[in-house]
Each structure stands twice: as C-alpha cells, then as structure tokens.
Enzyme design. Sequence first.
Site, short mmCIF file in Angstrom:
data_model
loop_
_atom_site.label_atom_id
_atom_site.label_comp_id
_atom_site.label_asym_id
_atom_site.label_seq_id
_atom_site.Cartn_x
_atom_site.Cartn_y
_atom_site.Cartn_z
N SER A 25 2.91 -24.67 -26.68
CA SER A 25 4.15 -25.39 -26.43
C SER A 25 4.21 -26.65 -27.28
O SER A 25 3.21 -27.37 -27.42
CB SER A 25 4.25 -25.77 -24.95
N TYR A 58 11.04 -26.76 -30.27
CA TYR A 58 12.43 -27.00 -29.91
C TYR A 58 13.12 -27.65 -31.10
O TYR A 58 12.48 -28.27 -31.95
CB TYR A 58 12.52 -27.90 -28.69
N THR A 93 12.47 -21.93 -29.73
CA THR A 93 13.19 -21.71 -28.48
C THR A 93 14.65 -22.11 -28.68
O THR A 93 14.94 -23.24 -29.07
CB THR A 93 12.56 -22.51 -27.34
N LYS A 126 13.05 -17.32 -29.30
CA LYS A 126 12.85 -17.13 -27.86
C LYS A 126 14.06 -17.64 -27.09
O LYS A 126 14.52 -18.76 -27.32
CB LYS A 126 11.59 -17.88 -27.41
N HIS A 141 13.97 -18.38 -19.84
CA HIS A 141 13.14 -19.56 -19.60
C HIS A 141 12.58 -19.57 -18.18
O HIS A 141 12.42 -20.63 -17.55
CB HIS A 141 13.94 -20.84 -19.85
#
Length: 353
Positions: free
Chosen positions: A98, A120, A146, A222, A246
Amino acid sequence: MRAAAGATTTADAWNFVEGGSGGEHTMRENGLAFDRVRLLPRVAVDVAGRTARTRLLGLPVPVPLAVAPMAYQTWLHPDGEVATAAAAAAAGVPFVVSMMASRTVEDIAATGAATVMQLYWLRDRGLFRELIGRAEAAGCAALMLTVDVPLLGRRLRDMRGGLVRPATVVAANLGGAGGGAGAGRAGRSEVALHTKVLFDPSLSWADVAWVRSVTRLPLVLKGILDPDDAALAVDAGADAVVVSNHGGRQLDGAVATATALPAVVDAIAGRCEVLVDSGIRGGVDVLKALALGAAGVLVGRPLLWGLAAGGAPGVTRVFDLISEELHEAMALAGCPDVDSARRLRTSVAGGGC
C-alpha cells in the site's frame, strides 16, 4: 482468527479494519454475493495429482492469490507489513504494498516477497513520480493504481469514534507522515482528513495513459466494476485489472464484486488479466472466483486478522487455511488444475445454471 484479532486490537484499529462506508451495505453484500454463487462439480475426474499452481501478475504462484494493499499495518502488530510480507514470501504469493503502508517499500521488499506497488493519484506529481522510481528500484514486479478513490468514502465508524492514528503509525512511503496528534473528535476521521490533502480527485483516463507512459513496469488498475471501464482500462494500457469495490469502503450501494466479475471478464475478452477482491473469506471463495472468470484473487481482511492475532505466524496460518480449503474444494469439484476450475459452470442460488 477474526475473534482472536478482535480481542487483541484497540477499538480504533478494529473499526478501521472492519468498517465499511455508509450503512455498510456493499461490505455485507460482498460476502453474501459469493455465498450465493453455486458450483456444478464435475465427477469421474482424476484429481489425485491436482495442483493450484498458476501465474498471477506475471509471477509463478502456488495458489492463485496475492495480498491486497492494506494501510497502516503496524496499528495491528509492531512488525506490520514486514511480518505480512515475510509470511507472503514463505507462502510464495505476491504482496501488494500500500502507498499508505506503515513500513517502506524498501523494507518490505527486503523480506524477499515478490512485491507490487500500489499508488493513489496524488496532488503532488513529483512525489508520485518518486514513488514509481522507488518501486522500480526496489524490484517491484508491477504498479497497481487504485482508481476508485477520488476521495475517501464516508466511513461512519471512523467518524463517530473520532478516529486518530497513533503517532507511531505513519505513512512511511510518504516521508513518515505522522499519526494524529491528541484526541479524536466525534464526527471527524483524521485518516479521511489526511487523505483529502494528499489525493487528487481529478484522475482521468488521460492521466492513466500518462502513468502507463512513465514506467516500464506492468500496470494494474484496481477498482473496476463497470464493464465499459474495463474496456477503457485496456485501451489505456492496463496489463491487468482488479474488480474491486475497496472492500465496501468507498461507494456504499456499489455492486458486489462477485456480481460484477463475469461482465468485466466478458468485456476484457482475454486482452488482460482480471483479478478480484472484496469478500474473499476462504478457499471455496477462491474457487468460485476462478469459476466466474478471474485469474486469481487479492485477499485482505483475513490476513489482517492473522497479523493482529499472531504476527507473521498468524498470517501464515491464514494462508495455510485458504490453501487447504482451495485444494479440497478443487478435488470435490473435479478440478485437477486452475484451468479446469475456470471451466466450472456456476449458478446463483435460486436461479438457473
């Protein structure tokens, strides 16, 4: 494992892991949708030498699963992502780092796990480019962008509790952005405020194409649910997509991933790999995902339960349980390998084949 984790974590940490957005309808529906999928087992098939080995995100894996990107894991155990990644390395499955991890991508890669870097879309494009460079230098096998978080979903458990990260739980890949200072305030989530400052809601398909142009790594998108977006993802250069809502933490009322998956697979038509997450709770769910057309799955919360309950050995136990269940389900369904699992027919409870 979930019960053991709940008994060992703080209320804030538990709400952060377990909570969804809004009334948590989509979060609940994720599991219910997998529960409603029914498999048509094949019989008189030799499954004595069955194997779940396949390739996922370009990597050889003993079972078709990877660790989903999950933030702030030191909130659950002092070793955090390093413990989860060490267990993933031992299991031979990829670990998706992440962007909001509480250990750096370099520390996580040093465990020997095959890593994928999740990102992100940031307001700070320089920092975004820097993270891509660090992922490449650390030996990550792919980037995972994402695309379903223009802003953080309205996570009422966090807001009602005035969620604040401990000062020791930091976003290590972002230069150690610290946890919240002082007490929380009802109606406000410090995590939501932090991400609002960082994330850029202007992400477009042109931006996705730009990301594709600035890295040599395979690109995974994603957060895909609509088949039209799946087709656009391929057009923008995606090497894989993850059907994901999510974990029910973004739009409450979004479709469950098991429901969305078949239409996305049809839209992709073999042009890139399709994975799925949200609601995977065991080996039978993995088999159902394969039968619905996925190349594999990303597993999330169950691994955090294992981490909170027992560190790396706890995560290993979860991997072992899922693998054992998958192998047993493949045998009972008449599947000697992953390709045969993808050919299983399915129905929905109450419906036809």
